[in-house]
Design an enzyme around this catalytic site. Structure first.
Site, PDB file in Angstrom:
ATOM      1  N   HIS A   9     -13.027  29.475 -14.887  1.00  0.00           N
ATOM      2  CA  HIS A   9     -12.797  28.404 -13.959  1.00  0.00           C
ATOM      3  C   HIS A   9     -13.047  27.032 -14.726  1.00  0.00           C
ATOM      4  O   HIS A   9     -12.587  25.894 -14.300  1.00  0.00           O
ATOM      5  CB  HIS A   9     -13.883  28.367 -12.932  1.00  0.00           C
ATOM      6  CG  HIS A   9     -13.916  27.499 -11.981  1.00  0.00           C
ATOM      7  ND1 HIS A   9     -12.893  27.501 -10.842  1.00  0.00           N
ATOM      8  CD2 HIS A   9     -14.599  26.256 -11.491  1.00  0.00           C
ATOM      9  CE1 HIS A   9     -13.119  26.350  -9.926  1.00  0.00           C
ATOM     10  NE2 HIS A   9     -14.281  25.838 -10.544  1.00  0.00           N
TER      11      HIS A   9
ATOM     12  N   VAL B 253     -19.564  16.411 -14.243  1.00  0.00           N
ATOM     13  CA  VAL B 253     -20.293  16.992 -15.042  1.00  0.00           C
ATOM     14  C   VAL B 253     -19.923  18.454 -14.751  1.00  0.00           C
ATOM     15  O   VAL B 253     -20.190  18.929 -13.642  1.00  0.00           O
ATOM     16  CB  VAL B 253     -21.777  17.075 -14.969  1.00  0.00           C
ATOM     17  CG1 VAL B 253     -22.528  17.982 -15.806  1.00  0.00           C
ATOM     18  CG2 VAL B 253     -22.238  15.491 -15.374  1.00  0.00           C
TER      19      VAL B 253
END
Length: 159
Positions: A94, A86
């Site tokens: 990022h 997840v």
């Protein structure tokens, strides 16, 4: 339960002989744990996969999923693998770098090894979306879909 046209049609395939590996990240465990549980329950209850034929391993984060899966399938024989992670978008780039690299890495491991690798990666904008897609707060548990996909693709690879 999920309703609408989006999503796979239900499958009645049975895979009692299949060996399935689930590798999950340890980041965002509040969403990861129900996704893993959903995949396992679906494979057992809907597709007759035996619990003793399902191995579950973890890696530090989603970035490590392709490497962890590659190492595991080099040591053991599996008919299909589910990589579960997840990724929740933050305020930097990022998220984009990690999600793209993980998706490409999982596909590469599957193609290079010949073992189907199911993409169990949620890429969401916030925690609420992650929990909803993990079947919490009234949402649909995508782990169920990944479990069914692993059975179908495992059978395709086996036969």
């Amino acid at each position: 339960m999920f309703s609408g046209i989006k999503g796979p049609n239900p499958s009645d395939l049975k895979g009692p002989e299949l060996r399935i590996l689930i590798v999950h990240a340890r980041w965002n465990l509040q969403a990861i744990e129900p996704l893993v549980k959903g995949a396992v329950e679906t494979m057992i209850e809907k597709h007759d996969v035996k619990l003793e034929n399902i191995d579950i391993e973890s890696v530090p984060g989603s970035w490590e999923l392709p490497q962890g899966i590659r190492a595991s399938i080099a040591r053991n024989t599996y008919d299909a693998v589910i990589g579960i992670g997840v990724l929740i978008k933050g305020s930097t780039m990022h998220f984009e770098y990690i999600s793209e690299a993980v998706v490409h890495g999982l596909m590469r491991v599957g193609l290079d090894s010949g073992v189907p690798v199911i993409l169990g990666l949620l890429t969401v904008l916030n925690e609420e979306q992650a929990l909803y897609r993990a079947g919490l707060n009234g949402g649909h548990n995508h782990g169920n879909d990944w479990g069914s996909a692993a059975v179908e693709m495992g059978l395709k690879a086996l036969y």
